[in-house]
Design an enzyme around this catalytic site. Structure first.
Site, PDB file in Angstrom:
ATOM      1  N   GLU A  86       2.530  -2.035  -3.085  1.00 49.08           N
ATOM      2  CA  GLU A  86       2.896  -1.939  -4.432  1.00 49.08           C
ATOM      3  C   GLU A  86       3.303  -3.398  -5.012  1.00 49.08           C
ATOM      4  OE1 GLU A  86       5.613   1.458  -4.908  1.00 49.08           O
ATOM      5  OE2 GLU A  86       6.882   0.116  -5.821  1.00 49.08           O
ATOM      6  N   ASP A  87       4.017  -4.240  -4.093  1.00 49.70           N
ATOM      7  CA  ASP A  87       4.609  -5.486  -4.719  1.00 49.70           C
ATOM      8  C   ASP A  87       3.576  -6.639  -4.356  1.00 49.70           C
ATOM      9  OD1 ASP A  87       6.386  -3.942  -5.970  1.00 49.70           O
ATOM     10  OD2 ASP A  87       7.840  -4.284  -4.115  1.00 49.70           O
TER      11      ASP A  87
END
Ligand code: MN
Length: 734
Positions: A76-77
């Site tokens: 996600e990051d």
């Protein structure tokens, strides 16, 4: 700051056969890719995945879960994609990480919609691997713990979502500790002012409450030792702020009225008999509050929670709760499915990871699958989340018979549902109910743990009214069935009477017609009905006119025998043949067109001679006569075919009828005497008179007078109105 080696040490202690190399690799991978990133607090980002892994290790989850905790934000990051994760860590971990990764930001979706999509994705991923949910809860818990660095709006939004979705999921999974912490943190961030106010209020009492808890704990331990009942430990707690706040709001009570503001918890050795022994000792020392005893051991809650709860009052009047459970039950209460897994594993021995994982999977699926199944059909993610919220709240309540049998019912059920759940005959004959020893109305909503005794009377019958407050389909269909059967019986009866009267008018012996089965069947068939009894029912319902039945029976002879035609020819006018009854009571009313029919005055309006009246063919009570202005008449008009014209028969004698009047007066002395004098002066009998004062300081006088007719009553009313101090005179119905 927590170090990865602490996490690994914990995993090794809890699960000696874990693959710690996998955890180290996941750590290095995460550290490499989150390098340079920081959290809102300014700390390195890596702190977050390590803390999440730590929470998972604390929950005694397996190496794969702990490794996934370390990797959960990588896709996600950072720039890492799922394929890379799969290459390094394999299919199992990539599946988990995928389930935990939010959908890519889509700019044309609202924030709410994206949030909803993410929840849906997570809940669906859980179906493939239940560990997704446990890791997500650990992730959420750490984010909630470190929220103070975020902006207030963001804190509020995340807290609301936690209260709506994640805390209830934790609750559903029996994870008491997780749920409590999530709730209290959400409360603090969502309603900071109320949180502060309530914690000040509780803190002000804390020394006193702690002292009370110390005394209680000391007494319990002393009494248990005295009675040689073994226990592991005794704890005390002040109610958590969020659950206290909810209770105060829901029940609109003061903090002093909360029964379980403080609670002692006795943890016993692992045999439920010690729980019951402990409870009997507790009830020997203090007075139990009867309706506050819950046995969640005999019937565990949906979420596996087991414990005895009882509220008692000490001799100073302080109420408190005592929770009693075994060590094992206690771990399950705190950790839910995770603890359940651990206990199963212990009995399965080492190297049983696959089996114990299956066990966990089965348990979680049993608890969470219904949510997904009932929500699968929703196309719209926001709708999905809305119904998920509803489904997260337990739907059933458990109640007991006096013999201790458990009856499971949907929330909102009443004693009638309970009665029908026992047996349909118990339901049919139900006249009342006692809950926890106290008589309650039949519409009372059953609460978890209620002990319910159904009161029955053999001759009692179900009431149509019950349909307004039963919840279960069993009760509903039994009541409906009974009503239709009853109505049928009554209408057959009524139909028979109406047909008999009509036959007599045509000078036909009623029995000759009604007992002639073949003939009755033939006429019934002409109306599309199969049996003679159906024909009678149809007459009773007012659907078929008895006169038309006679026409079909008599055929050509009908016109010759028609009494109306005869009367016409005899009197030479269109006047209807109306026999006048003279006498007391119900015979004072005649029904146009039909002689000798049973009439009753409606109790709702008790029509008085001289008033305009209307008749209604009722089932079983003959023709019920209402005042034309009665509020129930409009409703009866729905069945127009059952309305009949009625009138007062002329009478030579004066017939007395009681009518109750309600007189509102100024609150002064002598009103009752003034009114009764005025009534006596016009030579009217008084059957009963009593005076009261209303809340807003008016005099209320109820007087029952004996009158002949409406004119007489009008005279009485105007006489009373003349009495000084009288404000209003009303006739009371019935
Ligand atoms: Mn995270």
């Amino acid at each position: 700051m927590i170090r990865i080696e602490d996490v690994i040490a914990k995993v090794q202690t809890n699960r000696p056969n874990s693959d710690v190399d996998l955890i180290r690799r996941a750590y290095l991978f995460s550290a490499l890719h989150h390098r340079g990133q920081t959290r809102a607090s300014g700390e390195p980002y890596l702190v977050h995945p390590i803390e999440v892994a730590e929470i998972l290790a604390e929950m005694r989850l397996d190496d794969v879960s702990v490794a996934t905790g370390l990797l959960h934000d990588v896709v996600e990051d950072t720039l890492v994609d799922l394929d890379t994760i799969k290459e390094y860590f394999g299919g199992e971990i990539v599946g988990l990480v995928d389930g935990l990764t939010k959908i890519a930001h889509i700019s044309n979706l609202s924030k709410e919609k994206q949030q909803a999509e993410n929840v849906r994705k997570m809940v669906l991923a859980m179906l493939t691997d239940v560990r997704v949910v446990l890791i997500k809860l650990a992730d959420r818990l750490h984010n909630m713990r470190t929220m103070q660095f975020l902006k207030p709006e963001k804190r509020a939004r995340i807290s609301q979502e936690t209260l709506d979705i994640y805390a209830p999921i934790a609750h559903r999974l029996g994870m008491g500790k997780m749920r409590s912490e999530l709730e209290d943190l959400s409360f603090q961030n969502l309603y900071p002012e109320e949180y502060k106010r309530l914690s000040r209020e509780v803190d002000a009492r804390r020394p006193e409450l702690e002292a009370a808890l110390d005394r209680i704990k000391a007494t319990i331990s002393e009494k248990l030792e005295e009675n040689e009942v073994p226990f592991v430990s005794i704890e005390g707690r002040v109610k958590r702020l969020y659950s206290l706040w909810k209770k105060l709001k829901k029940q609109k009570i003061m903090i002093e009225q909360v029964y379980d503001l403080i609670a002692a918890r006795v943890i016993t050795p692992n045999d439920r008999k010690y729980c019951y022994l402990t409870m009997s000792v507790i009830h020997d020392v203090w007075t139990p509050v009867p309706e506050r005893f819950k046995d969640w051991i005999a019937i565990p809650r949906d979420n596996l929670y087991r414990s005895l709860h009882t509220s008692v009052i000490d001799n100073s009047g302080q109420a408190f709760e005592v929770q009693i459970r075994t060590e094992e039950m206690h771990h399950i209460a705190e950790e839910g499915v995770a603890a359940h897994w651990k206990y199963k594993e212990a009995s399965l021995g080492a190297n049983s990871d696959d089996e114990s994982l299956d066990e966990l999977r089965n348990t979680v699926e049993k608890l969470l699958l219904p949510l997904v199944e009932s929500n699968e059909t929703h196309e719209d993610s926001e709708e999905f989340v809305e119904s998920l919220k509803l489904d997260l709240f337990p739907k059933d309540v458990y109640a007991f018979t006096p013999m201790g049998k458990v009856i499971q019912l949907p929330r909102g059920s009443t004693p009638i549902d309970f009665a029908y759940a026992i047996h349909s005959q118990v339901g049919d004959a139900c006249t009342g109910a006692k809950i926890n020893g106290r008589i309650v109305p039949l519409r009372h909503e059953i609460q978890n743990g209620d002990v319910i005794e159904i009161l029955t009377t053999q001759s009692s019958k179900p009431s149509r009214d019950w349909l307004n407050y039963v919840v279960t389909s069993k009760a509903r269909s039994r009541i409906r069935h009974w009503i239709s059967e009853q109505q049928r019986e009554e209408s057959v009866d009524m139909g028979r009477k109406l047909l008999e009267r009509e036959a007599e008018r045509f000078r036909v012996t009623p029995k000759k017609l009604i007992n002639n089965e073949a003939e009755m069947k033939r006429i019934a068939n002409e109306y599309g009905l199969s049996r003679g009894e159906d024909l009678l029912a149809s007459i009773g319902y007012g659907k078929t006119l008895p006169r038309n039945v006679l026409a079909k029976y008599l055929g050509e002879k009908f016109d010759d025998l028609d009494p109306e035609k005869k009367a016409e020819s005899r009197l030479g006018s269109g006047m209807k043949a109306v026999k006048k009854f003279i006498g007391l009571g119900e015979d004072a009313i005649i029904v146009r067109g039909v002689d000798n029919l049973l009439t009753t005055r409606a109790r709702c309006c008790n029509p008085l001679r001289g008033e305009e009246i209307i008749g209604y063919i009722s089932l079983g009570k003959g023709i019920v006569v209402h005042n034309k202005r009665c509020k129930n008449v409009n409703q009866l008009m729905v069945n127009k075919e059952r309305i009949v014209e009625v009138e007062w028969a002329k009478s030579d004698r004066e017939e007395i009828q009681s009518v109750q009047l309600l007189v509102t007066t100024e609150n002064r002395t002598g009103m009752l005497a003034g009114i009764t004098n005025a009534i006596a002066e016009i030579k009217t009998g008084i059957r009963d008179a009593r005076a009261n004062v209303s809340k807003d300081d008016f005099g209320i006088i109820e007087v029952t007078v004996e009158v002949f007719d409406k004119k007489h009553l009008d005279k009485v009313v105007s006489a009373v109105e003349q009495v000084p101090g009288v404000i209003a005179v009303e006739r009371v119905s019935g």
